[in-house]
Design a protein around this motif. Structure first.
Motif, PDB file in Angstrom:
ATOM      1  N   TRP A 154       0.848  -1.205   0.000  1.00 20.29           N
ATOM      2  CA  TRP A 154       0.000   0.000   0.000  1.00 20.29           C
ATOM      3  C   TRP A 154       0.877   1.246   0.000  1.00 20.29           C
ATOM      4  O   TRP A 154       1.844   1.336   0.749  1.00 20.29           O
ATOM      5  N   THR A 155       0.519   2.228  -0.828  1.00 20.14           N
ATOM      6  CA  THR A 155       1.226   3.501  -0.776  1.00 20.14           C
ATOM      7  C   THR A 155       0.841   4.235   0.507  1.00 20.14           C
ATOM      8  O   THR A 155      -0.165   3.912   1.151  1.00 20.14           O
ATOM      9  N   VAL A 156       1.631   5.240   0.852  1.00 21.56           N
ATOM     10  CA  VAL A 156       1.299   6.045   2.034  1.00 21.56           C
ATOM     11  C   VAL A 156      -0.069   6.697   1.842  1.00 21.56           C
ATOM     12  O   VAL A 156      -0.880   6.759   2.763  1.00 21.56           O
ATOM     13  N   ASP A 157      -0.337   7.183   0.635  1.00 16.15           N
ATOM     14  CA  ASP A 157      -1.654   7.758   0.337  1.00 16.15           C
ATOM     15  C   ASP A 157      -2.766   6.761   0.651  1.00 16.15           C
ATOM     16  O   ASP A 157      -3.762   7.107   1.291  1.00 16.15           O
ATOM     17  N   TYR A 158      -2.596   5.531   0.194  1.00 18.71           N
ATOM     18  CA  TYR A 158      -3.655   4.540   0.378  1.00 18.71           C
ATOM     19  C   TYR A 158      -3.806   4.158   1.853  1.00 18.71           C
ATOM     20  O   TYR A 158      -4.917   3.932   2.335  1.00 18.71           O
ATOM     21  N   VAL A 159      -2.684   4.068   2.565  1.00 17.70           N
ATOM     22  CA  VAL A 159      -2.744   3.791   4.010  1.00 17.70           C
ATOM     23  C   VAL A 159      -3.620   4.831   4.702  1.00 17.70           C
ATOM     24  O   VAL A 159      -4.492   4.496   5.510  1.00 17.70           O
ATOM     25  N   LEU A 160      -3.406   6.108   4.361  1.00 18.18           N
ATOM     26  CA  LEU A 160      -4.166   7.167   5.036  1.00 18.18           C
ATOM     27  C   LEU A 160      -5.626   7.178   4.569  1.00 18.18           C
ATOM     28  O   LEU A 160      -6.529   7.456   5.365  1.00 18.18           O
ATOM     29  N   GLN A 161      -5.865   6.867   3.305  1.00 19.54           N
ATOM     30  CA  GLN A 161      -7.245   6.747   2.842  1.00 19.54           C
ATOM     31  C   GLN A 161      -7.975   5.639   3.600  1.00 19.54           C
ATOM     32  O   GLN A 161      -9.149   5.779   3.959  1.00 19.54           O
ATOM     33  N   HIS A 162      -7.268   4.547   3.842  1.00 21.70           N
ATOM     34  CA  HIS A 162      -7.833   3.439   4.621  1.00 21.70           C
ATOM     35  C   HIS A 162      -8.201   3.897   6.032  1.00 21.70           C
ATOM     36  O   HIS A 162      -9.269   3.552   6.544  1.00 21.70           O
ATOM     37  N   LEU A 163      -7.337   4.678   6.652  1.00 24.98           N
ATOM     38  CA  LEU A 163      -7.626   5.187   7.992  1.00 24.98           C
ATOM     39  C   LEU A 163      -8.793   6.168   7.970  1.00 24.98           C
ATOM     40  O   LEU A 163      -9.649   6.146   8.862  1.00 24.98           O
ATOM     41  N   VAL A 164      -8.841   7.028   6.955  1.00 20.69           N
ATOM     42  CA  VAL A 164      -9.966   7.962   6.824  1.00 20.69           C
ATOM     43  C   VAL A 164     -11.277   7.190   6.728  1.00 20.69           C
ATOM     44  O   VAL A 164     -12.271   7.527   7.384  1.00 20.69           O
ATOM     45  N   PHE A 165     -11.290   6.155   5.918  1.00 25.36           N
ATOM     46  CA  PHE A 165     -12.502   5.366   5.729  1.00 25.36           C
ATOM     47  C   PHE A 165     -12.927   4.695   7.034  1.00 25.36           C
ATOM     48  O   PHE A 165     -14.098   4.710   7.413  1.00 25.36           O
ATOM     49  N   GLY A 166     -11.965   4.115   7.746  1.00 25.96           N
ATOM     50  CA  GLY A 166     -12.291   3.461   9.017  1.00 25.96           C
ATOM     51  C   GLY A 166     -12.812   4.442  10.052  1.00 25.96           C
ATOM     52  O   GLY A 166     -13.791   4.149  10.757  1.00 25.96           O
ATOM     53  N   ASP A 167     -12.182   5.597  10.148  1.00 28.08           N
ATOM     54  CA  ASP A 167     -12.642   6.607  11.107  1.00 28.08           C
ATOM     55  C   ASP A 167     -14.040   7.102  10.737  1.00 28.08           C
ATOM     56  O   ASP A 167     -14.898   7.302  11.598  1.00 28.08           O
ATOM     57  N   TRP A 168     -14.264   7.293   9.431  1.00 26.90           N
ATOM     58  CA  TRP A 168     -15.574   7.761   8.963  1.00 26.90           C
ATOM     59  C   TRP A 168     -16.658   6.729   9.249  1.00 26.90           C
ATOM     60  O   TRP A 168     -17.759   7.076   9.678  1.00 26.90           O
ATOM     61  N   LEU A 169     -16.346   5.439   9.038  1.00 25.60           N
ATOM     62  CA  LEU A 169     -17.326   4.390   9.329  1.00 25.60           C
ATOM     63  C   LEU A 169     -17.683   4.363  10.813  1.00 25.60           C
ATOM     64  O   LEU A 169     -18.845   4.162  11.180  1.00 25.60           O
ATOM     65  N   ASN A 170     -16.686   4.544  11.670  1.00 27.52           N
ATOM     66  CA  ASN A 170     -16.970   4.612  13.104  1.00 27.52           C
ATOM     67  C   ASN A 170     -17.878   5.787  13.423  1.00 27.52           C
ATOM     68  O   ASN A 170     -18.816   5.665  14.216  1.00 27.52           O
ATOM     69  N   THR A 171     -17.603   6.928  12.815  1.00 28.48           N
ATOM     70  CA  THR A 171     -18.431   8.110  13.042  1.00 28.48           C
ATOM     71  C   THR A 171     -19.862   7.861  12.574  1.00 28.48           C
ATOM     72  O   THR A 171     -20.829   8.198  13.268  1.00 28.48           O
ATOM     73  N   LEU A 172     -20.004   7.243  11.398  1.00 27.07           N
ATOM     74  CA  LEU A 172     -21.338   6.902  10.901  1.00 27.07           C
ATOM     75  C   LEU A 172     -22.062   5.961  11.843  1.00 27.07           C
ATOM     76  O   LEU A 172     -23.249   6.132  12.136  1.00 27.07           O
ATOM     77  N   SER A 173     -21.372   4.935  12.297  1.00 28.05           N
ATOM     78  CA  SER A 173     -22.000   3.956  13.175  1.00 28.05           C
ATOM     79  C   SER A 173     -22.497   4.605  14.458  1.00 28.05           C
ATOM     80  O   SER A 173     -23.546   4.231  14.989  1.00 28.05           O
ATOM     81  N   LEU A 174     -21.764   5.595  14.943  1.00 30.99           N
ATOM     82  CA  LEU A 174     -22.148   6.272  16.178  1.00 30.99           C
ATOM     83  C   LEU A 174     -23.254   7.312  15.967  1.00 30.99           C
ATOM     84  O   LEU A 174     -24.056   7.560  16.867  1.00 30.99           O
TER      85      LEU A 174
END
Length: 266
Positions: free
Chosen positions: A38-58
């Motif tokens: 994974w590129t550094v860009d993709y690593v951070l996109q993955h983290l953004v997506f995970g954080d966003w999903l947590n926010t949505l779930s809450l």
């Protein structure tokens, strides 16, 4: 109080990673990390997506379910997707992505701090407690941060925040076998780890014949699959403990293979 501390730990972990990412050149963002290439860009996109999903779930469980349905349908058709299509979530690259991630992580930390640790929330797999969700975000942030530290060959100062990750690693003993379609071969090993501060942390019943001991940092590297067990300074005693450390995986999803010996043991 437990959620305030967890949120503070997650925020601190994010701030430390943010400081490292601010030093990257334009070319660095496109370099492949040792985690799946994974590129550094993709690593951070993955983290953004995970954080966003947590926010949505809450905050919006219905939209969370809709995103998950789209994602599962796309993957059933053989399309790999994070599930961002049609959501309105814009994700940039490089420094723009870094600012987006850091801001959204801060908002998620605020949400976690004000939540009931025992409340249940939807997730990609089974529902989980808010406390478990916050711990998982800390683990993901720390582990993917290590991917970039390893790419850059930068030293990293460990802190006692990793106790959250070590606890998650211990608690996912059964999960590590379950995702391989296996039953755990015996009781969970006794785990005794030395914290970065020098404190000794222990889990499970004492058992000299089924035991893992050594630096907490090394244990965290193994359960997040950032290091092969052969590349760390853990003492592993007993067949059950050795089997676990060969396949340990504290994160959700399909079973993954640890890096080969020497691949990330720099």
């Amino acid at each position: 109080m437990v959620m305030v501390q967890l949120a503070d730990d997650l925020r601190a972990e994010g701030s430390e990673f943010h400081a490292l990412l601010e030093t990257l050149s334009e070319q660095d963002w496109r370099r492949a990390t040792p985690f799946k290439g994974w590129t550094v860009d993709y690593v951070l996109q993955h983290l953004v997506f995970g954080d966003w999903l947590n926010t949505l779930s809450l905050t919006d469980p219905e939209q969370f379910s809709a995103v998950m349905a789209r994602r599962m349908a796309a993957r059933a058709e053989g399309r790999k997707t994070m599930g961002l299509e049609g959501t309105g979530l814009q994700v940039g690259q490089g420094p723009e992505l870094l600012a987006q991630w850091h801001e959204r992580l801060g908002r998620l930390c605020d949400l976690f701090a004000g939540s009931d640790p025992k409340a249940r929330m939807q997730w990609v797999g089974p529902d989980m407690s808010v406390r478990s969700a916050a711990t998982a975000r800390l683990m993901e942030t720390w582990a993917h941060g290590q991917d970039v530290y390893d790419l850059l060959r930068q030293p990293r100062v460990a802190t006692d925040r990793i106790r959250n990750i070590a606890t998650l690693g211990v608690n996912t003993y059964g999960w590590s076998f379950q995702i391989h379609g296996l039953e755990p071969p015996g009781p969970a090993p006794h785990v005794a780890l030395t914290a970065p501060s020098g404190t000794i942390w222990t889990w499970n019943e004492a058992n000299p014949d089924n035991r893992i001991e050594g630096p907490a940092l090394d244990f965290c590297h193994v359960v997040t699959q950032g290091r092969n067990i052969a590349d760390v300074n853990l003492t592993v005693t007993g067949e059950t403990a050795r089997y676990w450390m060969a396949i340990a995986q504290c994160f959700a999803g399909a079973p993954e293979t640890p890096p080969p010996p020497g691949a990330r043991g720099w």
